[in-house]
Design an enzyme around this catalytic site. Structure first.
Site, short mmCIF file in Angstrom:
data_model
loop_
_atom_site.label_atom_id
_atom_site.label_comp_id
_atom_site.label_asym_id
_atom_site.label_seq_id
_atom_site.Cartn_x
_atom_site.Cartn_y
_atom_site.Cartn_z
N ASN A 3 0.80 -1.22 -0.16
CA ASN A 3 -0.06 0.04 0.07
C ASN A 3 0.86 1.06 0.10
O ASN A 3 1.95 1.23 0.61
CB ASN A 3 -0.92 0.11 1.22
CG ASN A 3 -1.88 -1.11 1.25
OD1 ASN A 3 -2.10 -1.80 0.13
ND2 ASN A 3 -2.41 -1.51 2.17
N HIS A 8 5.65 -0.48 -2.77
CA HIS A 8 5.31 0.31 -3.69
C HIS A 8 5.37 1.82 -3.63
O HIS A 8 4.88 2.58 -4.22
CB HIS A 8 4.16 -0.13 -4.15
CG HIS A 8 3.79 -1.69 -4.77
ND1 HIS A 8 2.67 -2.23 -4.74
CD2 HIS A 8 4.98 -2.40 -5.00
CE1 HIS A 8 3.06 -3.54 -5.10
NE2 HIS A 8 4.28 -3.53 -5.37
N CYS A 60 16.33 15.67 -10.94
CA CYS A 60 17.36 15.59 -9.88
C CYS A 60 17.00 14.22 -8.84
O CYS A 60 17.85 14.03 -8.15
CB CYS A 60 17.59 16.78 -9.20
SG CYS A 60 16.32 17.25 -7.96
P1 OAD Z 1 -6.24 -6.00 -4.95
O1 OAD Z 1 -7.41 -5.26 -5.26
O2 OAD Z 1 -5.60 -6.82 -6.14
O3 OAD Z 1 -6.67 -7.15 -3.70
C1 OAD Z 1 -7.61 -6.66 -2.62
C2 OAD Z 1 -7.71 -7.83 -1.92
O4 OAD Z 1 -8.30 -7.50 -0.54
C3 OAD Z 1 -8.64 -8.93 -2.53
O5 OAD Z 1 -8.11 -10.10 -2.41
C4 OAD Z 1 -9.78 -8.62 -1.71
O6 OAD Z 1 -10.49 -10.08 -1.49
C5 OAD Z 1 -9.20 -8.31 -0.28
N1 OAD Z 1 -10.12 -7.61 0.50
C6 OAD Z 1 -11.20 -6.60 0.43
N2 OAD Z 1 -11.74 -6.35 1.47
C7 OAD Z 1 -11.04 -6.86 2.49
C8 OAD Z 1 -11.20 -6.51 3.88
N3 OAD Z 1 -12.04 -5.55 4.40
N4 OAD Z 1 -10.05 -7.24 4.71
C9 OAD Z 1 -9.33 -8.10 4.10
N5 OAD Z 1 -9.12 -8.37 2.73
C10 OAD Z 1 -9.96 -7.75 2.03
O7 OAD Z 1 -5.32 -5.32 -4.21
P2 OAD Z 1 -3.48 -5.54 -4.07
O8 OAD Z 1 -3.39 -6.93 -3.69
O9 OAD Z 1 -3.21 -4.75 -2.78
O10 OAD Z 1 0.32 -1.94 -7.32
O11 OAD Z 1 -2.96 -5.00 -5.27
C11 OAD Z 1 -1.26 -5.26 -5.43
C12 OAD Z 1 -1.05 -4.35 -6.41
O12 OAD Z 1 -1.87 -4.03 -7.70
C13 OAD Z 1 -0.97 -2.77 -5.79
O13 OAD Z 1 0.10 -2.34 -4.87
C14 OAD Z 1 -1.14 -1.91 -6.97
C15 OAD Z 1 -2.01 -2.51 -7.59
O14 OAD Z 1 -1.84 -2.26 -9.11
C16 OAD Z 1 0.83 -0.98 -8.21
O15 OAD Z 1 0.04 0.09 -8.53
C17 OAD Z 1 2.41 -1.25 -8.78
#
Ligand code: OAD
Length: 247
Positions: free
Chosen positions: A100, A117, A128
């Site tokens: 995050n 990230h 720079c």
């Molecule tokens: P995702 O949106 O891919 O996944 C979010 C996850 O959180 C899903 O598996 C949901 O089921 C879960 N979820 C939703 N609500 C929840 C809750 N209340 N408690 C626990 N889990 C819950 O997001 P990320 O895995 O963070 O990168 O995505 C990874 C990366 O993709 C991000 O850091 C970003 C994105 O594109 C970049 O921008 C480089």
């Protein structure tokens, strides 16, 4: 592994590594990326979160990041973030790795946070390399902010196609290799290299705990799955750690 077995294991103060994703901030009102209301359902990543997109249209990219900064500024850490900050105090060998960029872990009191990230509140000069932390500033009205050196500022996050900060990645890798308990919380675990960490921990013999209301790529490696929101599951675990003395 049962929840009771996990609690017993944590009471023995093992080496713990935690990986969080956008799901842990969902209950703070910050949208995830791939869920039903996820950002990548409404917006195209390649138009907003790549170096090419920034070269093509820095004004549009900045508009999007200002929009996200505003949502994050108005958000508060939730019970899940707070529980992880409490775990860090109770467990002497504890590393928190996050994908995050919202800084909510730090705002809730976590100190040892590895940001894989980057951070959305950092402006970084493309010429720079100067970095400025804008987390306490009101949002600038400048459409495309500029550095004193004349270069453009860009958001200090990792975009698709970019490499992760090497030091952060090294530390995350070591933590996953050496831990005895690995938590994967609120991440779909599809974006590499972060997505490789739970698997690495599993291969090295760690117990893997997944906290996520939905099944993910991590589920097959998990020894314990809590199909609950992070704000519900984490305080439950921490409540059982109360007998463990803070460091
Ligand atoms: P995702 O949106 O891919 O996944 C979010 C996850 O959180 C899903 O598996 C949901 O089921 C879960 N979820 C939703 N609500 C929840 C809750 N209340 N408690 C626990 N889990 C819950 O997001 P990320 O895995 O963070 O990168 O995505 C990874 C990366 O993709 C991000 O850091 C970003 C994105 O594109 C970049 O921008 C480089």
């Amino acid at each position: 592994m049962t929840l009771n077995e996990l609690i017993d294991m944590l009471a023995r103060q093992p080496r713990v590594a935690v990986l969080t994703g956008s799901g842990i901030s969902a209950e703070s009102g910050i949208p995830t990326f791939r869920g039903a209301d996820g950002l990548w359902k409404q917006f195209r990543a390649e138009e907003l979160a790549t170096p090419e997109a920034f070269r093509r249209d820095p004004k549009l990219v900045w508009e999007w990041y200002r929009f996200r900064r505003q949502i994050i500024r108005e958000a508060e850490p939730n019970a899940g973030h707070l529980a992880l900050a409490e775990m860090e105090k109770r467990l002497p060998h504890f590393v928190l790795i996050t994908q995050n960029v919202d800084g909510l872990h730090q705002r809730s009191g976590s100190r040892k946070v590895i940001e894989l990230h980057g951070n959305i509140f950092i402006d970084r000069c493309v010429r720079c390399g100067k970095e400025v932390d804008r987390s306490l500033d009101p949002e600038s009205n400048e459409e495309i902010p500029h550095c004193e050196c004349g270069g453009l500022f860009r958001p200090g996050v990792v975009w698709f196609g970019e490499t992760l900060p090497p030091d952060a990645l090294d530390r995350a890798w070591n933590a996953a290799e050496q831990c005895e308990v690995f938590f994967s919380i609120g991440t779909s675990a599809v974006v590499y290299p972060a997505a490789g960490l739970p698997e690495l921990a599993h291969r090295r013999g760690a117990r893997v705990v997944e906290i996520n209301p939905e099944a993910t790529a991590v589920s097959v490696h998990a020894d314990l799955i809590m199909r609950e929101s992070a704000a519900k599951a984490l305080p439950e675990i921490v409540a059982h750690l109360q007998s463990v003395k803070p460091s």
